[in-house]
Scaffold this active site. Structure first.
Site, mmCIF file in Angstrom:
data_model
loop_
_atom_site.group_PDB
_atom_site.id
_atom_site.type_symbol
_atom_site.label_atom_id
_atom_site.label_comp_id
_atom_site.label_asym_id
_atom_site.label_seq_id
_atom_site.Cartn_x
_atom_site.Cartn_y
_atom_site.Cartn_z
ATOM 1 N N ASN A 1 0.872 -1.169 0.000
ATOM 2 C CA ASN A 1 0.000 0.000 0.000
ATOM 3 C C ASN A 1 0.917 1.229 0.000
ATOM 4 O O ASN A 1 1.529 1.548 1.018
ATOM 5 C CB ASN A 1 -0.887 -0.051 1.260
ATOM 6 C CG ASN A 1 -1.872 1.083 1.314
ATOM 7 O OD1 ASN A 1 -1.926 1.924 0.417
ATOM 8 N ND2 ASN A 1 -2.654 1.121 2.372
ATOM 9 N N HIS B 1 -13.156 1.919 1.529
ATOM 10 C CA HIS B 1 -13.091 0.813 2.492
ATOM 11 C C HIS B 1 -13.712 -0.465 1.917
ATOM 12 O O HIS B 1 -14.127 -1.351 2.667
ATOM 13 C CB HIS B 1 -13.854 1.146 3.805
ATOM 14 C CG HIS B 1 -13.158 2.145 4.682
ATOM 15 N ND1 HIS B 1 -13.866 3.005 5.490
ATOM 16 C CD2 HIS B 1 -11.857 2.413 4.876
ATOM 17 C CE1 HIS B 1 -13.015 3.770 6.154
ATOM 18 N NE2 HIS B 1 -11.794 3.426 5.793
ATOM 19 N N ARG C 1 -2.788 -2.335 -3.148
ATOM 20 C CA ARG C 1 -4.029 -1.674 -2.793
ATOM 21 C C ARG C 1 -4.077 -0.374 -3.592
ATOM 22 O O ARG C 1 -3.198 0.478 -3.475
ATOM 23 C CB ARG C 1 -4.016 -1.357 -1.303
ATOM 24 C CG ARG C 1 -5.289 -0.703 -0.867
ATOM 25 C CD ARG C 1 -5.118 -0.041 0.473
ATOM 26 N NE ARG C 1 -6.413 0.369 0.943
ATOM 27 C CZ ARG C 1 -6.893 0.057 2.123
ATOM 28 N NH1 ARG C 1 -6.180 -0.639 2.952
ATOM 29 N NH2 ARG C 1 -8.081 0.479 2.464
ATOM 30 N N GLY D 1 -10.369 -0.683 14.190
ATOM 31 C CA GLY D 1 -9.858 -0.349 15.534
ATOM 32 C C GLY D 1 -10.947 -0.066 16.565
ATOM 33 O O GLY D 1 -10.964 -0.673 17.643
ATOM 34 N N HIS E 1 -17.385 0.010 9.531
ATOM 35 C CA HIS E 1 -15.917 0.037 9.665
ATOM 36 C C HIS E 1 -15.550 1.317 10.419
ATOM 37 O O HIS E 1 -15.731 2.429 9.907
ATOM 38 C CB HIS E 1 -15.279 0.032 8.264
ATOM 39 C CG HIS E 1 -13.789 0.152 8.263
ATOM 40 N ND1 HIS E 1 -12.938 -0.868 7.887
ATOM 41 C CD2 HIS E 1 -12.983 1.194 8.596
ATOM 42 C CE1 HIS E 1 -11.688 -0.470 7.990
ATOM 43 N NE2 HIS E 1 -11.686 0.796 8.416
ATOM 44 N N GLU F 1 -7.494 -6.539 5.853
ATOM 45 C CA GLU F 1 -7.463 -6.085 4.461
ATOM 46 C C GLU F 1 -6.269 -6.673 3.719
ATOM 47 O O GLU F 1 -6.362 -6.993 2.536
ATOM 48 C CB GLU F 1 -7.453 -4.555 4.417
ATOM 49 C CG GLU F 1 -8.784 -3.983 4.880
ATOM 50 C CD GLU F 1 -8.714 -2.510 5.221
ATOM 51 O OE1 GLU F 1 -8.170 -2.183 6.307
ATOM 52 O OE2 GLU F 1 -9.179 -1.675 4.439
HETATM 53 P P1 ADP Z 1 -6.758 2.988 10.571
HETATM 54 O O1 ADP Z 1 -6.434 1.593 10.075
HETATM 55 O O2 ADP Z 1 -7.901 3.636 9.866
HETATM 56 O O3 ADP Z 1 -5.580 3.876 10.741
HETATM 57 P P2 ADP Z 1 -7.564 1.613 13.002
HETATM 58 O O4 ADP Z 1 -8.505 0.618 12.420
HETATM 59 O O5 ADP Z 1 -6.270 1.139 13.538
HETATM 60 O O6 ADP Z 1 -7.349 2.841 12.034
HETATM 61 O O7 ADP Z 1 -8.356 2.367 14.188
HETATM 62 C C1 ADP Z 1 -7.814 3.447 14.868
HETATM 63 C C2 ADP Z 1 -8.784 3.878 15.959
HETATM 64 O O8 ADP Z 1 -9.111 2.739 16.754
HETATM 65 C C3 ADP Z 1 -8.228 4.934 16.879
HETATM 66 O O9 ADP Z 1 -9.233 5.895 17.184
HETATM 67 C C4 ADP Z 1 -7.892 4.134 18.127
HETATM 68 O O10 ADP Z 1 -8.023 4.905 19.288
HETATM 69 C C5 ADP Z 1 -8.942 3.074 18.122
HETATM 70 N N1 ADP Z 1 -8.525 1.879 18.857
HETATM 71 C C6 ADP Z 1 -7.682 0.913 18.433
HETATM 72 N N2 ADP Z 1 -7.503 -0.009 19.408
HETATM 73 C C7 ADP Z 1 -8.253 0.388 20.452
HETATM 74 C C8 ADP Z 1 -8.490 -0.133 21.765
HETATM 75 N N3 ADP Z 1 -7.929 -1.263 22.181
HETATM 76 N N4 ADP Z 1 -9.326 0.561 22.568
HETATM 77 C C9 ADP Z 1 -9.886 1.702 22.150
HETATM 78 N N5 ADP Z 1 -9.708 2.238 20.926
HETATM 79 C C10 ADP Z 1 -8.906 1.602 20.101
#
Ligand code: ADP
Length: 408
Positions: free
Chosen positions: A7, A184, A95, A334, A212, A388
């Site tokens: 990516n 997404h 990607r 997340g 998501h 992904e």
């Molecule tokens: P991306 O892939 O879009 O960068 P993620 O799917 O990793 O993002 O999600 C990031 C978000 O998930 C952030 O807001 C982070 O605080 C939240 N997050 C990830 N793990 C946890 C957790 N264990 N508890 C609370 N929030 C979490």
């Protein structure tokens, strides 16, 4: 059979190497700050039964060519590598953010595909140019590997016109392809497939709402396995409240901002994409921080969470109307996978739609697919981890195996 998944961003390359014979991730990492004075590669190696081994490399990486060489060296390090030689990598899955209307599914990359991705640059000016660079560099470094493009928009190409067309003069669609594309798609497709496996039903017979919730956030209404509506639009700015993106707002607001404060288009773009969302409301974009501030009594953090969940709840209602029949609501990414409070708030008051969350199941820790609706619920509420990278690797293998003369 090793598959490299890439990516490429404007100053970064995310990568994962899979052994598809065992559906196993061998390594993953991120080369970042490419082109800056000091760059960084964070490399993780996964050996079965062991904790991942982390290696951090500080070095100057002037461009993506050097970045890819650095990644290849880490993957093929004689002592610590996870592949012996470049030809061990039989295909590279890229990607690609924007496939426009041309790409409805994964495709093997050739010159015509490259030029079509190039033609879509006006739709994704920040992403498609970097994706093209990634493809060119990977093709020169792994000349014997099949190069495959997996598009973030492709899954949503099944949207009917009533869901993708904006009510602005039709000529903008005809001439400039202004319409909803949605993003997404790789994640929404991945969790829809996993939901079908978990529910032991054919995907073609399932109606789902996929939610998501990562830094970016979007929802999809999935009917018979196909996306029929999604919350992101022509760009990823539309729809849900996100970490730093506003999601849906009155379309006149950017025009007024120009008038009220004399902001330029670039500044407004920056404001809506990077300074809004949770960050705009309470000053913090990371959900962990927003929640701990709310628990400490911070009112702005509390209202940010309320707005965040209320927007999702409204979209659930809208998608129930769009789908007519609903089998499952799926939380992923997340926040969707890790934050019980948000899942509970998103489903609050939806019992009359058959959607309910069991408080104990919602709080229980676990890995893999989890069911958090009460036993016997009309609609299942599921947590499904998105992967992904693995989805891209599987799509890439599918392309490799469908080639004429491929060994089956
Ligand atoms: P991306 O892939 O879009 O960068 P993620 O799917 O990793 O993002 O999600 C990031 C978000 O998930 C952030 O807001 C982070 O605080 C939240 N997050 C990830 N793990 C946890 C957790 N264990 N508890 C609370 N929030 C979490």
């Amino acid at each position: 059979m090793k598959i490299l998944v890439i990516n490429t961003g404007s100053s970064s390359i995310k990568y994962e190497l899979f052994d598809m014979a065992h559906q196993r991730r061998l390594a993953s990492g991120l080369a970042e700050k490419i082109g800056e004075h000091m760059s960084l590669v964070t490399h993780r190696r996964f050996m079965s039964g062991e904790e991942p081994v982390l290696k951090v490399v500080d070095t100057a990486i002037p461009d993506h060519v050097k970045g890819m060489h650095c990644i290849a060296d880490l993957l093929m390090d004689p002592k610590e590598g996870v592949a012996r030689k470049r030809d061990d990598i039989v295909a590279v899955g890229h990607r690609v953010v924007h496939g426009g209307e041309r790409f409805r599914s994964t495709t093997v990359i050739d010159n015509a595909v490259m030029s079509a991705i190039r033609q879509n640059i006006p739709l994704a000016p920040l992403h498609n140019p970097s994706n093209l660079i990634g493809i060119e560099v990977a093709a020169s470094l792994f000349p014997n590997a099949l190069q495959v493009a997996v598009f973030d928009t492709a899954f949503h190409q099944t949207l009917p016109m009533r869901a993708f067309l904006y009510a602005i003069p039709f000529e903008f669609y005809e001439k400039n392809r202004v319409r909803r594309y949605g993003f997404h798609g790789i994640s929404h497709a991945c969790v829809a497939e996993e939901a079908a496996i978990y529910m032991d039903r054919p995907l073609g017979g399932l109606n789902l709402i996929a939610i998501h919730l990562g830094n970016g956030a979007s929802m999809a209404a999935i009917q018979g396995g196909k996306s029929i509506d999604t919350s992101m639009g022509m760009t990823p700015l539309a729809g849900l409240v996100m970490g730093t993106r506003s999601g849906d707002i009155d379309p006149s607001i950017p025009l007024l901002l120009g008038g009220i404060s004399g902001m330029s288009l670039k500044e407004i773009d920056e404001l809506l994409n990077r300074e809004s969302g949770l960050k705009g409301i309470c000053g913090t974009n990371d959900m962990r921080d927003v929640i701990s501030r709310m628990e400490a009594g911070d009112e702005r953090a509390a209202i940010a969470i309320d707005i965040y969940a209320y927007r999702i709840r409204k979209y659930i209602g809208a998608y129930v109307a769009a789908l007519e029949r609903l089998d499952a609501v799926v939380f992923t990414a997340g926040i969707g996978e890790n934050v019980p409070l948000i899942r509970a708030l998103c489903c609050r008051g939806l019992k009359r739609l058959g959607i309910e969350v069991d408080p104990e199941r919602n709080l229980a820790a676990g890995n893999g697919v989890r069911e958090i609706s009460p036993a016997g619920s009309e609609v299942k509420v599921l947590i499904i981890p998105t992967d992904e990278g693995l989805k891209i690797a599987r799509e890439t293998i599918r392309m490799l195996e469908s080639r004429p003369g491929a060994r089956r």
